[in-house]
Write a protein that holds these residues in place. Structure first.
Motif, PDB file in Angstrom:
ATOM      1  N   LEU A  96      19.289  44.686  49.267  1.00  0.00           N
ATOM      2  CA  LEU A  96      18.419  43.799  49.216  1.00  0.00           C
ATOM      3  C   LEU A  96      17.721  43.425  47.834  1.00  0.00           C
ATOM      4  N   ARG A  97      17.578  44.561  47.377  1.00  0.00           N
ATOM      5  CA  ARG A  97      16.852  44.510  46.135  1.00  0.00           C
ATOM      6  C   ARG A  97      17.659  43.628  44.822  1.00  0.00           C
ATOM      7  N   SER A  98      18.981  43.853  45.006  1.00  0.00           N
ATOM      8  CA  SER A  98      19.773  43.092  44.126  1.00  0.00           C
ATOM      9  C   SER A  98      20.046  41.717  44.426  1.00  0.00           C
ATOM     10  N   LEU A  99      19.867  41.270  45.850  1.00  0.00           N
ATOM     11  CA  LEU A  99      19.801  40.092  46.467  1.00  0.00           C
ATOM     12  C   LEU A  99      18.488  39.485  45.861  1.00  0.00           C
ATOM     13  N   ASP A 100      17.332  40.127  45.878  1.00  0.00           N
ATOM     14  CA  ASP A 100      15.986  39.561  45.470  1.00  0.00           C
ATOM     15  C   ASP A 100      15.919  39.223  43.879  1.00  0.00           C
ATOM     16  N   LEU A 101      16.457  40.209  43.201  1.00  0.00           N
ATOM     17  CA  LEU A 101      16.677  40.051  41.774  1.00  0.00           C
ATOM     18  C   LEU A 101      17.618  38.565  41.354  1.00  0.00           C
ATOM     19  N   GLU A 102      18.652  38.401  42.088  1.00  0.00           N
ATOM     20  CA  GLU A 102      19.395  37.402  41.880  1.00  0.00           C
ATOM     21  C   GLU A 102      18.631  36.055  42.341  1.00  0.00           C
ATOM     22  N   SER A 103      18.007  36.131  43.463  1.00  0.00           N
ATOM     23  CA  SER A 103      17.003  34.960  43.842  1.00  0.00           C
ATOM     24  C   SER A 103      16.364  34.567  42.831  1.00  0.00           C
ATOM     25  N   ARG A 104      15.552  35.645  42.127  1.00  0.00           N
ATOM     26  CA  ARG A 104      14.524  35.373  41.305  1.00  0.00           C
ATOM     27  C   ARG A 104      15.180  34.703  39.920  1.00  0.00           C
ATOM     28  N   SER A 105      16.433  35.253  39.674  1.00  0.00           N
ATOM     29  CA  SER A 105      16.841  34.749  38.344  1.00  0.00           C
ATOM     30  C   SER A 105      17.098  33.323  38.422  1.00  0.00           C
ATOM     31  N   VAL A 106      17.125  32.571  39.687  1.00  0.00           N
ATOM     32  CA  VAL A 106      17.533  31.312  39.476  1.00  0.00           C
ATOM     33  C   VAL A 106      16.265  30.489  40.387  1.00  0.00           C
ATOM     34  N   TRP A 107      15.274  31.250  40.198  1.00  0.00           N
ATOM     35  CA  TRP A 107      13.801  30.673  40.682  1.00  0.00           C
ATOM     36  C   TRP A 107      13.555  29.329  40.138  1.00  0.00           C
ATOM     37  N   GLY A 108      13.271  28.097  41.189  1.00  0.00           N
ATOM     38  CA  GLY A 108      12.974  26.974  40.738  1.00  0.00           C
ATOM     39  C   GLY A 108      14.107  25.883  40.725  1.00  0.00           C
ATOM     40  N   VAL A 116      17.154  37.491  50.336  1.00  0.00           N
ATOM     41  CA  VAL A 116      16.722  38.676  51.261  1.00  0.00           C
ATOM     42  C   VAL A 116      16.625  37.948  52.610  1.00  0.00           C
ATOM     43  N   LEU A 117      15.949  36.833  52.672  1.00  0.00           N
ATOM     44  CA  LEU A 117      15.756  36.281  53.958  1.00  0.00           C
ATOM     45  C   LEU A 117      17.068  35.776  54.505  1.00  0.00           C
ATOM     46  N   ALA A 118      18.059  35.221  53.695  1.00  0.00           N
ATOM     47  CA  ALA A 118      19.280  34.797  54.191  1.00  0.00           C
ATOM     48  C   ALA A 118      20.281  36.013  54.715  1.00  0.00           C
ATOM     49  N   GLU A 119      20.118  37.239  53.835  1.00  0.00           N
ATOM     50  CA  GLU A 119      20.661  38.549  54.548  1.00  0.00           C
ATOM     51  C   GLU A 119      20.142  38.712  55.948  1.00  0.00           C
ATOM     52  N   LEU A 120      18.923  38.799  56.004  1.00  0.00           N
ATOM     53  CA  LEU A 120      18.153  39.179  57.295  1.00  0.00           C
ATOM     54  C   LEU A 120      18.651  38.192  58.502  1.00  0.00           C
ATOM     55  N   ALA A 121      18.631  37.170  57.901  1.00  0.00           N
ATOM     56  CA  ALA A 121      18.996  35.982  59.093  1.00  0.00           C
ATOM     57  C   ALA A 121      20.536  36.340  59.476  1.00  0.00           C
ATOM     58  N   ARG A 122      21.471  36.776  58.481  1.00  0.00           N
ATOM     59  CA  ARG A 122      22.787  36.802  58.645  1.00  0.00           C
ATOM     60  C   ARG A 122      22.890  38.228  59.567  1.00  0.00           C
ATOM     61  N   VAL A 123      22.208  39.307  59.382  1.00  0.00           N
ATOM     62  CA  VAL A 123      22.256  40.393  60.262  1.00  0.00           C
ATOM     63  C   VAL A 123      21.877  40.168  61.621  1.00  0.00           C
ATOM     64  N   GLN A 124      20.710  39.219  61.945  1.00  0.00           N
ATOM     65  CA  GLN A 124      20.242  39.034  63.243  1.00  0.00           C
ATOM     66  C   GLN A 124      21.023  37.854  63.927  1.00  0.00           C
ATOM     67  N   GLY A 125      21.885  37.166  63.185  1.00  0.00           N
ATOM     68  CA  GLY A 125      22.550  36.286  63.769  1.00  0.00           C
ATOM     69  C   GLY A 125      21.555  34.868  63.737  1.00  0.00           C
ATOM     70  N   PHE A 126      20.590  35.053  63.095  1.00  0.00           N
ATOM     71  CA  PHE A 126      19.974  33.800  63.139  1.00  0.00           C
ATOM     72  C   PHE A 126      20.503  32.638  62.191  1.00  0.00           C
ATOM     73  N   ASP A 127      21.520  32.796  61.663  1.00  0.00           N
ATOM     74  CA  ASP A 127      22.308  31.647  60.826  1.00  0.00           C
ATOM     75  C   ASP A 127      23.217  30.853  61.708  1.00  0.00           C
ATOM     76  N   ARG A 128      23.236  31.397  62.796  1.00  0.00           N
ATOM     77  CA  ARG A 128      24.126  30.583  63.557  1.00  0.00           C
ATOM     78  C   ARG A 128      23.712  28.755  63.850  1.00  0.00           C
ATOM     79  N   LEU A 129      24.469  28.148  64.309  1.00  0.00           N
ATOM     80  CA  LEU A 129      24.453  26.784  64.364  1.00  0.00           C
ATOM     81  C   LEU A 129      23.414  26.562  65.703  1.00  0.00           C
ATOM     82  N   PRO A 130      22.823  25.355  65.595  1.00  0.00           N
ATOM     83  CA  PRO A 130      21.753  25.118  66.718  1.00  0.00           C
ATOM     84  C   PRO A 130      22.729  24.575  67.621  1.00  0.00           C
TER      85      PRO A 130
END
Length: 298
Positions: A96-108, A116-130
Motif C-alpha cells: 500500500l505504501r508503494s501504491l501511495d507513492l506511485e499515486s502521488r508521483s502522478v498527482w494532478g 490505495v483505494l483501488a487496492e482496497l476496493a479490489r480486495v473487498q470486491g467493490f470494483d465489480r460492475l453494477p
C-alpha cells in the motif's frame, strides 16, 4: 419454478424481486420468516447472505440476505454484489505504501486514481460492475427503499466507464471528505457537474440493506481507532524491539498513515458500501465505495 430465475438478466431479476418484496424475508433452507427493520437508508434483515466471492466475481449464497433479490432465493449468479468486511489487519502495508507513492508521483493527472483505494476496493470486491437496467429497474430499487442518487461527469465517456469499465477509485486528496465516487440525491447538483449536459448525468440507486454510515459517525470511529493505534505504538516504542514488534510497528504506522489519513480509504477498509455527508442537515452528497451495490440506469 426456481429455474425461471436463471433466464433473467440481473436488472429484470431485481425488478421481479422488488415486486414480491414484503415486510418479511424467508430463509429458503428452513422456511422461517424473519422480520425486516426499517432504517433511514433501507431495509435490513437480521441475517446476511451474499458474502465473499470467487475468482470470477460471483457472490456465494450462505444464509439469509439483507438484499431483496436473495430474499426469494433466485440464482446467486443473477446479482454480483460484494459484501465488505473489515480488512484493516489483512492488508499488505508495504504494498500500500508503494501504491501511495506511485499515486502521488502522478498527482494532478486527471486520469490518475488513488492506488490505495483501488487496492482496497479490489480486495473487498467493490470494483465489480453494477447492475445495469432501464429507468423502471432503478425505480424498483428506490421503491424498495433503496437510495436514489445522481452523479455528474464532464465527459460522457466517464459515464460509460462507470457503468461498464474498470473501477476508478477517485483522485488522491481532491476532497476533505475522502476518496471515492461522489454522487448527490439532487439531480440538479449532478447536472451542474455535467456542465448542464443530461448525457453526463448518471442515475442510480444504492441497494436496500447497503452498509452505510454518515460522516460524523465515521469521523468519531476513525478518531477512536487512531487513539487505540497510538497507544499501541507507544507501547511498542517502549520495549526492546524484536522482528515481530518491528513488523507490527510498521503495520500500525501504515494503518495510521495510509488508511486513517482518508475517510474513503478507511470506510472501504472497514467494509462500508457508502457514506453520506448528513441527511439530517440537508446535505445531498454521498460518497460511493462499492460499485457492485448499485443499480445503474443505462
Amino acid at each position: 419454478m426456481m429455474s425461471n430465475w436463471h433466464t433473467l438478466t440481473p436488472a429484470s431479476a431485481l425488478r421481479r424481486v422488488v415486486a414480491q418484496l414484503d415486510t418479511t424475508v424467508c430463509d429458503i433452507g428452513i422456511g422461517v420468516s424473519m422480520p425486516l427493520r426499517q432504517t433511514s437508508v433501507g431495509l435490513h434483515s437480521s441475517g446476511e447472505v451474499l458474502r465473499g466471492g470467487d475468482s470470477d466475481g460471483r457472490a456465494s449464497l450462505e444464509s439469509l440476505s439483507n438484499t431483496p433479490a436473495a430474499a426469494v432465493g433466485f440464482s446467486n449468479e443473477a446479482l454480483n454484489i460484494a459484501h465488505g468486511r473489515d480488512v484493516l489487519e489483512e492488508m499488505d502495508y508495504g504494498r500500500l505504501r508503494s501504491l501511495d507513492l506511485e499515486s502521488r508521483s502522478v498527482w494532478g493527472n486527471e486520469s490518475a486514481a488513488d492506488g490505495v483505494l483501488a487496492e482496497l476496493a479490489r480486495v473487498q470486491g467493490f470494483d465489480r460492475l453494477p447492475v445495469l437496467g432501464g429507468p423502471a429497474d432503478v425505480d424498483a430499487v428506490v421503491a424498495a427503499r433503496g437510495q436514489e442518487l445522481f452523479r455528474g461527469v464532464n465527459n460522457p465517456r466517464y459515464a460509460e466507464e462507470f457503468k461498464t469499465g474498470p473501477y476508478f477509485a477517485g483522485q488522491l486528496e481532491t476532497s476533505s471528505f475522502g476518496a471515492g465516487t461522489y454522487a448527490s440525491t439532487d439531480r440538479e447538483v449532478a447536472l451542474g457537474y455535467a456542465n448542464d449536459r443530461p448525457e453526463g448525468v448518471i442515475r442510480m440507486a444504492l441497494r436496500p440493506g447497503a452498509r452505510v454510515t454518515d460522516i460524523d459517525s465515521l469521523s468519531t470511529e476513525m478518531a477512536e481507532v487512531d487513539r487505540e493505534l497510538g497507544s499501541e505504538l507507544r507501547l511498542l516504542e517502549g520495549v526492546e524491539r524484536s522482528p515481530e514488534q518491528n513488523l507490527r510497528r510498521d503495520e500500525v504506522n501504515g494503518q495510521r498513515d495510509l488508511i486513517l489519513s482518508d475517510m474513503g480509504r478507511y470506510a472501504t477498509a472497514r467494509g462500508y458500501d457508502a457514506y453520506h455527508l448528513g441527511l439530517d442537515s440537508g446535505d445531498p452528497t454521498w460518497v460511493l465505495l462499492n460499485r457492485s451495490a448499485l443499480t445503474v440506469e443505462r
